[in-house]
Design a protein around this motif. Structure first.
Motif, PDB file in Angstrom:
ATOM      1  N   MET A  27      36.612  97.355 108.083  1.00  0.00           N
ATOM      2  CA  MET A  27      35.230  96.978 108.383  1.00  0.00           C
ATOM      3  C   MET A  27      34.415  96.981 107.086  1.00  0.00           C
ATOM      4  N   SER A  28      33.735  95.868 106.833  1.00  0.00           N
ATOM      5  CA  SER A  28      32.967  95.819 105.587  1.00  0.00           C
ATOM      6  C   SER A  28      31.658  96.581 105.782  1.00  0.00           C
ATOM      7  N   ARG A  29      31.233  97.211 104.726  1.00  0.00           N
ATOM      8  CA  ARG A  29      30.056  98.071 104.809  1.00  0.00           C
ATOM      9  C   ARG A  29      28.780  97.277 104.513  1.00  0.00           C
ATOM     10  N   ASP A  30      27.720  97.633 105.190  1.00  0.00           N
ATOM     11  CA  ASP A  30      26.392  97.094 104.900  1.00  0.00           C
ATOM     12  C   ASP A  30      26.133  97.187 103.387  1.00  0.00           C
ATOM     13  N   PRO A  31      25.756  96.052 102.738  1.00  0.00           N
ATOM     14  CA  PRO A  31      25.582  96.090 101.268  1.00  0.00           C
ATOM     15  C   PRO A  31      24.499  97.079 100.831  1.00  0.00           C
ATOM     16  N   LEU A  32      23.483  97.282 101.643  1.00  0.00           N
ATOM     17  CA  LEU A  32      22.437  98.259 101.279  1.00  0.00           C
ATOM     18  C   LEU A  32      23.017  99.666 101.234  1.00  0.00           C
ATOM     19  N   ILE A  33      23.873  99.965 102.216  1.00  0.00           N
ATOM     20  CA  ILE A  33      24.493 101.296 102.243  1.00  0.00           C
ATOM     21  C   ILE A  33      25.475 101.434 101.074  1.00  0.00           C
ATOM     22  N   SER A  34      26.197 100.346 100.778  1.00  0.00           N
ATOM     23  CA  SER A  34      27.121 100.391  99.635  1.00  0.00           C
ATOM     24  C   SER A  34      26.361 100.689  98.350  1.00  0.00           C
ATOM     25  N   ASP A  35      25.215 100.052  98.198  1.00  0.00           N
ATOM     26  CA  ASP A  35      24.389 100.289  97.013  1.00  0.00           C
ATOM     27  C   ASP A  35      23.915 101.743  96.972  1.00  0.00           C
ATOM     28  N   LEU A  36      23.453 102.235  98.117  1.00  0.00           N
ATOM     29  CA  LEU A  36      23.002 103.632  98.209  1.00  0.00           C
ATOM     30  C   LEU A  36      24.121 104.586  97.783  1.00  0.00           C
ATOM     31  N   ILE A  37      25.303 104.367  98.303  1.00  0.00           N
ATOM     32  CA  ILE A  37      26.427 105.260  98.002  1.00  0.00           C
ATOM     33  C   ILE A  37      26.803 105.179  96.524  1.00  0.00           C
ATOM     34  N   ALA A  38      26.808 103.952  96.001  1.00  0.00           N
ATOM     35  CA  ALA A  38      27.131 103.791  94.577  1.00  0.00           C
ATOM     36  C   ALA A  38      26.128 104.549  93.714  1.00  0.00           C
ATOM     37  N   ARG A  39      24.872 104.431  94.062  1.00  0.00           N
ATOM     38  CA  ARG A  39      23.843 105.128  93.269  1.00  0.00           C
ATOM     39  C   ARG A  39      23.962 106.637  93.411  1.00  0.00           C
ATOM     40  N   LEU A  40      24.243 107.111  94.616  1.00  0.00           N
ATOM     41  CA  LEU A  40      24.414 108.556  94.806  1.00  0.00           C
ATOM     42  C   LEU A  40      25.566 109.059  93.947  1.00  0.00           C
ATOM     43  N   LEU A  41      26.633 108.256  93.866  1.00  0.00           N
ATOM     44  CA  LEU A  41      27.817 108.677  93.108  1.00  0.00           C
ATOM     45  C   LEU A  41      27.560 108.701  91.606  1.00  0.00           C
ATOM     46  N   ASP A  42      26.462 108.059  91.162  1.00  0.00           N
ATOM     47  CA  ASP A  42      26.076 108.156  89.743  1.00  0.00           C
ATOM     48  C   ASP A  42      25.764 109.590  89.326  1.00  0.00           C
ATOM     49  N   GLY A  43      25.348 110.413  90.286  1.00  0.00           N
ATOM     50  CA  GLY A  43      24.933 111.765  89.916  1.00  0.00           C
ATOM     51  C   GLY A  43      25.600 112.838  90.756  1.00  0.00           C
ATOM     52  N   LEU A  44      26.582 112.456  91.548  1.00  0.00           N
ATOM     53  CA  LEU A  44      27.269 113.423  92.415  1.00  0.00           C
ATOM     54  C   LEU A  44      28.782 113.219  92.290  1.00  0.00           C
ATOM     55  N   PRO A  45      29.556 114.296  92.317  1.00  0.00           N
ATOM     56  CA  PRO A  45      31.007 114.130  92.328  1.00  0.00           C
ATOM     57  C   PRO A  45      31.455 113.502  93.655  1.00  0.00           C
ATOM     58  N   GLU A  46      32.625 112.882  93.614  1.00  0.00           N
ATOM     59  CA  GLU A  46      33.086 112.147  94.795  1.00  0.00           C
ATOM     60  C   GLU A  46      33.178 113.024  96.049  1.00  0.00           C
ATOM     61  N   ASP A  47      33.641 114.266  95.860  1.00  0.00           N
ATOM     62  CA  ASP A  47      33.838 115.116  97.033  1.00  0.00           C
ATOM     63  C   ASP A  47      32.514 115.599  97.635  1.00  0.00           C
ATOM     64  N   ALA A  48      31.406 115.231  96.993  1.00  0.00           N
ATOM     65  CA  ALA A  48      30.097 115.626  97.510  1.00  0.00           C
ATOM     66  C   ALA A  48      29.442 114.507  98.310  1.00  0.00           C
ATOM     67  N   VAL A  49      30.150 113.407  98.465  1.00  0.00           N
ATOM     68  CA  VAL A  49      29.581 112.252  99.170  1.00  0.00           C
ATOM     69  C   VAL A  49      30.528 111.850 100.302  1.00  0.00           C
ATOM     70  N   LEU A  50      30.111 112.113 101.527  1.00  0.00           N
ATOM     71  CA  LEU A  50      30.957 111.809 102.693  1.00  0.00           C
ATOM     72  C   LEU A  50      30.453 110.528 103.359  1.00  0.00           C
ATOM     73  N   THR A  51      31.398 109.591 103.591  1.00  0.00           N
ATOM     74  CA  THR A  51      30.979 108.305 104.165  1.00  0.00           C
ATOM     75  C   THR A  51      31.759 107.913 105.424  1.00  0.00           C
ATOM     76  N   ASP A  52      32.858 108.588 105.670  1.00  0.00           N
ATOM     77  CA  ASP A  52      33.659 108.281 106.861  1.00  0.00           C
ATOM     78  C   ASP A  52      32.823 108.561 108.121  1.00  0.00           C
ATOM     79  N   PRO A  53      32.554 107.523 108.918  1.00  0.00           N
ATOM     80  CA  PRO A  53      31.666 107.711 110.085  1.00  0.00           C
ATOM     81  C   PRO A  53      32.122 108.824 111.028  1.00  0.00           C
ATOM     82  N   ASP A  54      33.426 109.029 111.144  1.00  0.00           N
ATOM     83  CA  ASP A  54      33.900 110.109 112.012  1.00  0.00           C
ATOM     84  C   ASP A  54      33.458 111.461 111.468  1.00  0.00           C
TER      85      ASP A  54
END
Lengths: 461, 461
Positions: free
Chosen positions: A1-28
């Motif tokens: 399932m492709s992700r909403d581009p706005l959410i993708s942008d949000l996540i990318a920006r969050l990852l600029d200042g957060l380690p990967e394990d600090a950003v959870l995106t799996d809807p479950d």
């Protein structure tokens, strides 16, 4: 399932200042962060859950949220009972549980400096080792966080002697909506420099800023408490005993009440052999130098008020046994019908009997089981409506009875919430209690701190 | 002399809703309402002084002030020490001293409802008759008003055990700048409905609204306290004793310190025969069930810290004698040079010794007499600069030393004001302590409550 581009942008920006394990995106996974323990409170789907470990990471989250105009819902352990930690659709859930360090414990100056994710019980044990005590003890103390306690201004059993969370917060570090860091308050015993911004954050349910550090006042560790149990043939007699105890100038370390419904529920759950024919059981404790003497005095007052039996504990172990029933109350009431709505209406203690009798009338009117346990010494009642969540008609009655209980509390000169907060659950009721002038000022305060309305929107008002 | 037509209009409008005896216009009389007890704080000439007796009259005053855009300076007994009650030119001085009724004292629910002009000591005596206690006890308690205590968030001697004014304010009625009536808080022991507006008013120095009624928490009346005096050969030894007492888990009902300069000043004034060669005198008191035992334990800690003499009082009368010297301290220091500047820097109690030694250095540097008495158990010091107000050069040095004392307090992790407030005297220092982010939010709060800036302008910031 492709992700909403706005959410993708949000996540990318969050990852600029957060380690990967600090950003959870799996809807479950993110769905499991969508709500606290309140019934009847809508919860949305978060766009992302972040779990920062540092203040700088929290600042990055808030700066990103402000740039992209994304709402943020701060969370602790999600043990709250008003929906204040529930996600809104598309929000960033900002969980502070990984910021869990106790930074300092100072026995001379009697304070601790902690991060918001510290578990209440962990702090309590850490300071106890140094001969100190952090009194606020919500029922969820083994799981709830200090940040959550501050957000909801939570109470507990020992408030009757030691006061609520608000009285223990000396100073804060807070990340504001735009990512700036605010320091409030002090590490000193006293201080009155400017408006009390510290206290404004306590109970603000994450709607004014994100607490990233707190200076908490500590007390010397008191002697272990001894408990007395007193049985009464009516709620009125138990209420009378509470009034006599408080009017007599006693300062119990707890003064709790359980009604017959609660006693029965606890027996059903734990086979404790509690006296089910008793209409109300009062538990009083003292952690004074001579608790047995205080228990004797209070026992006599209970008898004067009509207690049918008075059982003082002789040892701390016996005392813990008496308290165990009280601690099991909410779980036991939950087991009655599978779901509960726990109210926390607080009335002047002189109106406690009227409150108890009124709840009984409301239970009869709506044909529901409503058990009451109460921090009786504070007049802080927990009428707990038991219902079957799968039965829409019963659920409707549950909600209606809950509202009627709050109306009764206000009628008796009380407040709709003694210690759980407003969240989503009691929004309309806050407006009713506070009135239009106070609500206008509450909103003006919110605007002053969070002009874009990004912090925990839809809570409180 | 013909009156400014604008002022004539103001007075005429005020008289529409106030009796004649509540509106003072004679400049000789109004001038006497122009300032509180702080040194070095400019005071303007009020246009008029009003003395309302009812909430409706206060509302009329505020509505008139808003219509005509006239600033209003709320006042209690004007015993404040920061210039917070000083008039600005052309203002309405709004004195609350005639609203002096105790409306209710409730022993079961442990609260009192009072008007703002009630004298602290009058309330204390009224509740004592009912077996209750209103702990906050500023030195000015025989003259200061509850409204003033709330405005300045004032402290006192018993804070070390019982806390400050803020902890006793449960709810308020407040007339806002535009004349609307706001009700905040509650009469219950607990309550967390919405932002804590009550606490925001405490310490706001009349800049957010005019308190016209307060619900105050009461405690049971404690047993009479017994006092111990301990003499020390150095400030460091006394500071060490304070740390040992607090670290040892003791909860004294007061823990006060007087330095040699203060002891000498008291002797000069009252010939009390205090030990002038002593560098520091510590006074500790307990109001527990067995105060003699507590005094013995604390006496031993004082000796371990190097006390040269320990004198426990055997009776309440002896205790009062020991406290008399402390109560005379500020008057005695005022007698040294005719004028004083009383600071109230509060430091973590573990830094008390550094504070005391630093003040000594500052006194030497500026060639001034600076006596220190302190609420030592709270780390709340009162370095009191003695100077001749007629000597401009000495006055300048006094002001400079005062500033240096505040800088030292901040350096030691303290606050510029433990209990006197900011007013005019410490305005620049508030900004320094709070920092730009907090100041921006403080101003935003002010704007939210008083958008026209009419309430006590020029105070705090």
């Amino acid at each position: 399932m492709s992700r909403d581009p706005l959410i993708s942008d949000l996540i990318a920006r969050l990852l600029d200042g957060l380690p990967e394990d600090a950003v959870l995106t799996d809807p479950d996974v993110t769905a499991s962060y969508s709500h606290d323990m309140a019934s009847f409170c809508p919860a949305g789907e978060p766009a992302v859950v972040v779990l920062p470990r540092t203040t700088e990471q929290v600042q990055h989250v808030m700066r990103t949220a402000t740039e992209l105009r994304v709402p943020v819902v701060p969370q602790g352990a999600r043990s709250g009972l008003s929906g204040a930690a529930n996600a809104s659709d598309g929000c960033i859930v900002l969980s502070l549980i990984r910021m869990d360090r106790v930074l300092e414990i100072n026995a001379v100056d009697r304070y601790a400096v902690v991060e918001p994710g510290v578990i209440n019980a962990d702090l309590s044990r850490a300071v106890e080792e140094k001969g100190l005590c952090y009194p606020p003890d919500p029922s969820s103390w083994e799981m709830c966080t200090i940040g959550g306690n501050i957000g909801t201004a939570s109470g507990g059993l020992c408030c009757v002697k030691y006061g609520v969370t608000a009285e223990y917060v000396l100073g804060l570090k807070v990340v504001l909506a735009d990512g700036r860091l605010l320091t409030t308050g002090r590490r000193t015993a006293k201080g009155v420099a400017g408006y009390d911004l510290t206290r404004l954050f306590v109970g603000s349910e994450g709607s004014l800023g994100v607490v990233v550090e707190a200076v908490l006042a500590l007390k010397p560790k008191p002697p272990r408490q001894l408990v007395l149990a007193a049985e009464f043939g009516s709620a009125a007699a138990a209420g009378d005993a509470v009034c006599r105890i408080m009017e007599g100038g006693h300062v119990p370390s707890l003064l709790e009440l359980m009604d017959r419904t609660t006693l029965k529920a606890v027996n059903d759950l734990a086979r404790m052999g509690l006296p089910e024919e008793t209409e109300a059981l009062l538990l009083a404790a003292f952690d004074t130098a001579d608790p047995a003497a205080d228990l004797a005095a209070v026992g006599a007052l209970c008898e004067a008020a009509g207690a049918t039996q008075v059982i003082p504990a002789d040892t701390p172990a016996e005392s813990e046994l008496l308290l165990k029933a009280r601690r099991l109350s909410l779980i036991a009431l939950e087991a009655v019908k599978g779901a509960t709505m726990i109210d926390d209406v607080c009335v002047p203690r002189s109106r406690l009997t009227e409150m108890l009798e009124g709840v009984e009338r409301i239970a009869a009117k709506f044909q529901l089981t409503i058990g009451v346990c109460a921090h009786a010494g504070d007049g802080n009642t927990h009428p707990t409506v038991c219902f079957d969540a799968a039965d829409p008609e019963e659920s409707r009655r549950a909600r209606e009875s809950f509202d009627e209980i709050m109306a009764l509390g206000l009628e008796l000169g009380g407040t709709i919430t003694g210690e759980h907060g407003v969240g989503i659950l009691k929004k309309e009721w806050l407006a009713r209690e506070a009135g239009p002038v106070a609500m206008e000022l509450q909103r003006a305060v919110k605007d002053a701190f969070d002009p874009l309305g990004l912090l925990n929107p839809g809570k409180l008002f």
